[in-house]
Design a protein around this motif. Structure first.
Motif, short mmCIF file in Angstrom:
data_model
loop_
_atom_site.label_atom_id
_atom_site.label_comp_id
_atom_site.label_asym_id
_atom_site.label_seq_id
_atom_site.Cartn_x
_atom_site.Cartn_y
_atom_site.Cartn_z
N GLY A 266 -5.65 -6.21 -9.27
CA GLY A 266 -6.61 -5.52 -10.12
C GLY A 266 -6.57 -4.02 -9.95
O GLY A 266 -5.79 -3.48 -9.17
N THR A 267 -7.45 -3.36 -10.68
CA THR A 267 -7.54 -1.90 -10.61
C THR A 267 -8.89 -1.44 -10.06
O THR A 267 -9.14 -0.23 -9.99
CB THR A 267 -7.30 -1.27 -12.00
OG1 THR A 267 -8.23 -1.84 -12.93
CG2 THR A 267 -5.87 -1.51 -12.47
N ASP A 268 -9.74 -2.38 -9.65
CA ASP A 268 -10.99 -2.01 -9.00
C ASP A 268 -10.68 -1.49 -7.60
O ASP A 268 -9.78 -2.00 -6.92
CB ASP A 268 -11.94 -3.22 -8.88
CG ASP A 268 -12.47 -3.67 -10.23
OD1 ASP A 268 -12.44 -2.86 -11.19
OD2 ASP A 268 -12.89 -4.84 -10.34
N SER A 269 -11.42 -0.49 -7.17
CA SER A 269 -11.18 0.14 -5.88
C SER A 269 -11.23 -0.87 -4.73
O SER A 269 -12.16 -1.67 -4.63
CB SER A 269 -12.22 1.24 -5.64
OG SER A 269 -11.97 1.89 -4.42
N VAL A 270 -10.19 -0.84 -3.89
CA VAL A 270 -10.10 -1.70 -2.71
C VAL A 270 -9.61 -0.84 -1.54
O VAL A 270 -9.20 0.31 -1.71
CB VAL A 270 -9.13 -2.88 -2.94
CG1 VAL A 270 -9.65 -3.82 -4.02
CG2 VAL A 270 -7.73 -2.39 -3.27
N ASP A 271 -9.64 -1.39 -0.35
CA ASP A 271 -9.21 -0.69 0.86
C ASP A 271 -7.77 -1.08 1.20
O ASP A 271 -7.49 -2.23 1.53
CB ASP A 271 -10.13 -1.03 2.03
CG ASP A 271 -11.57 -0.61 1.77
OD1 ASP A 271 -11.78 0.34 1.00
OD2 ASP A 271 -12.47 -1.24 2.35
N TYR A 272 -6.87 -0.10 1.14
CA TYR A 272 -5.43 -0.37 1.34
C TYR A 272 -5.10 -1.07 2.66
O TYR A 272 -4.19 -1.89 2.70
CB TYR A 272 -4.58 0.90 1.16
CG TYR A 272 -4.98 2.05 2.03
CD1 TYR A 272 -4.57 2.14 3.36
CD2 TYR A 272 -5.80 3.05 1.54
CE1 TYR A 272 -4.96 3.18 4.15
CE2 TYR A 272 -6.19 4.11 2.34
CZ TYR A 272 -5.77 4.17 3.65
OH TYR A 272 -6.17 5.21 4.44
N PRO A 273 -5.81 -0.81 3.79
CA PRO A 273 -5.42 -1.52 5.02
C PRO A 273 -5.50 -3.05 4.89
O PRO A 273 -4.72 -3.77 5.52
CB PRO A 273 -6.42 -1.01 6.06
CG PRO A 273 -6.80 0.35 5.57
CD PRO A 273 -6.85 0.19 4.06
#
Length: 143
Positions: free
Chosen positions: A36-43
């Motif tokens: 998706g394109t909703d903000s997530v945490d890359y770690p």
């Protein structure tokens, strides 16, 4: 060959294109990234890739975030990982030839899609030179 791939929201479009390229090359893909394109945490999406590389469950990893920096920093916390943040195919070649990079970090907001795909091909096709570089690689990991 098997590749683990992970991405945050900034890298979704690139990840999908990279997966398409890898599958066309008959390479097995383990996808840990968001779709998706909703903000997530890359770690959350990078640690599984780095774990697979560290444990020898895959041959290489590819990680993608906006700048490539956070993802690269996260991956390099793993002892057996040598993640290279690259912005052109020449840097990719050197990362493989001299540093035996086993994870490629792509900065989705700073490279074009054709550049990204060319960089992935270069990463997979370039061999580690060994020789004088071998002793340096051995000194990277902390005991």
């Amino acid at each position: 060959m098997k590749i683990a791939i992970g991405n945050d929201h900034a890298g979704t479009e690139y990840k999908l294109a990279v997966i398409g390229l890898l599958k066309s090359m008959k390479i097995e893909v383990q996808n840990y990234g968001t779709d998706g394109t909703d903000s997530v945490d890359y770690p959350d999406f990078v640690h599984p890739v780095a774990n697979d590389v560290e444990n020898g469950e895959v041959d290489f990893g590819i990680i993608i975030c906006g700048s490539g920096n956070g993802a690269s920093m996260t991956a390099n916390k793993h002892q057996k990982v040598r993640c290279a943040l690259c912005w052109n195919k020449e840097i990719v070649s050197l990362a493989r030839e001299h540093n035996d990079a086993n994870i490629l970090s792509l900065p989705a907001r700073y490279i074009s899609m054709p550049q990204a795909l060319e960089m992935v091909k270069t990463f997979l096709e370039t061999k580690f030179e060994g020789g004088r570089h071998e002793r340096r690689i051995e000194k990277i990991a902390c005991s």
